[in-house]
Design a protein around this motif. Structure first.
Motif, PDB file in Angstrom:
ATOM      1  N   ARG A  83      37.619  51.945  36.063  1.00 23.81           N
ATOM      2  CA  ARG A  83      36.709  51.082  36.806  1.00 23.81           C
ATOM      3  C   ARG A  83      36.752  49.707  36.142  1.00 23.81           C
ATOM      4  O   ARG A  83      36.565  49.591  34.933  1.00 23.81           O
ATOM      5  CB  ARG A  83      35.301  51.638  36.762  1.00 23.81           C
ATOM      6  CG  ARG A  83      34.310  50.774  37.478  1.00 23.81           C
ATOM      7  CD  ARG A  83      32.933  51.321  37.332  1.00 23.81           C
ATOM      8  NE  ARG A  83      31.973  50.271  37.603  1.00 23.81           N
ATOM      9  CZ  ARG A  83      30.804  50.495  38.144  1.00 23.81           C
ATOM     10  NH1 ARG A  83      30.439  51.705  38.450  1.00 23.81           N
ATOM     11  NH2 ARG A  83      29.994  49.489  38.362  1.00 23.81           N
ATOM     12  N   ASP A  85      35.075  46.027  36.073  1.00 30.18           N
ATOM     13  CA  ASP A  85      33.933  45.185  36.433  1.00 30.18           C
ATOM     14  C   ASP A  85      34.264  43.763  36.002  1.00 30.18           C
ATOM     15  O   ASP A  85      34.641  43.543  34.858  1.00 30.18           O
ATOM     16  CB  ASP A  85      32.663  45.637  35.720  1.00 30.18           C
ATOM     17  CG  ASP A  85      32.253  47.039  36.124  1.00 30.18           C
ATOM     18  OD1 ASP A  85      32.004  47.245  37.314  1.00 30.18           O
ATOM     19  OD2 ASP A  85      32.181  47.921  35.246  1.00 30.18           O
ATOM     20  N   VAL A 124      33.711  44.782  41.505  1.00 29.25           N
ATOM     21  CA  VAL A 124      34.057  46.088  40.953  1.00 29.25           C
ATOM     22  C   VAL A 124      35.252  46.651  41.724  1.00 29.25           C
ATOM     23  O   VAL A 124      35.292  46.585  42.949  1.00 29.25           O
ATOM     24  CB  VAL A 124      32.865  47.074  41.068  1.00 29.25           C
ATOM     25  CG1 VAL A 124      33.240  48.439  40.546  1.00 29.25           C
ATOM     26  CG2 VAL A 124      31.657  46.540  40.334  1.00 29.25           C
ATOM     27  N   GLU A 126      38.017  50.194  41.574  1.00 31.17           N
ATOM     28  CA  GLU A 126      38.399  51.484  41.010  1.00 31.17           C
ATOM     29  C   GLU A 126      39.921  51.540  41.072  1.00 31.17           C
ATOM     30  O   GLU A 126      40.520  51.412  42.144  1.00 31.17           O
ATOM     31  CB  GLU A 126      37.794  52.623  41.845  1.00 31.17           C
ATOM     32  CG  GLU A 126      37.912  53.970  41.225  1.00 31.17           C
ATOM     33  CD  GLU A 126      36.892  54.216  40.127  1.00 31.17           C
ATOM     34  OE1 GLU A 126      37.155  55.092  39.298  1.00 31.17           O
ATOM     35  OE2 GLU A 126      35.854  53.547  40.088  1.00 31.17           O
TER      36      GLU A 126
END
Length: 142
Positions: A83, A85, A124, A126
């Motif tokens: 992930r 950010d 964000v 993934e």
């Protein structure tokens, strides 16, 4: 299913059961690895080795050049997703209000492309393990 007499005897042995239990625990531990976390503070001097075409940090921020990147080598090889950010604001104060054009790449594959807003915003993504290859890069340009 009928097992041969030798196999049935092997399964009743305490050492064999202990060995089987150790193998199962090892397989379980390998399958369910904890998610690794990397926090990269781009304002820290120690992060310079990961940054490409960034201005020196000032007032808790670091501005990019027309084309900049963040390189994180060696992230591939795991079976877990990552992930990412990112906290990002648009143009540097005192510059024209042209929004920065941002392209996020993982191992050469584009994850996102957008114009950054003038106010600070969190983004964000993934990234699946198969997308990582050997490095992750975020490119920022005007």
């Amino acid at each position: 299913m009928i097992l041969p007499k030798q196999t049935r005897g092997w399964l009743h042995s305490p050492i064999s059961l202990l060995l089987l239990l150790c193998i199962l625990i090892t397989l379980f531990a390998l399958a369910y690895q904890p998610q690794r976390r990397i926090a990269l503070d781009v304002t820290a001097h120690s992060s310079d080795k990961f940054l490409d075409h960034f201005h020196p940090a000032e007032n808790g921020a670091r501005w990019t050049e027309a084309r900049s990147g963040v390189w994180l080598p060696g992230l591939g090889g795991g079976n877990l997703s990552w992930r990412v950010d990112l906290r990002l604001a648009g143009p540097r104060p005192g510059r024209f209000a042209t929004p920065a054009h941002v392209i996020v790449l993982a191992n050469g594959a584009m994850l996102a492309e957008f114009d950054a807003r003038n106010q600070e915003q969190d983004y964000v993504w993934e990234i699946q393990s198969w997308q990582l290859g050997n490095q992750w890069r975020s490119a920022v340009g005007d």
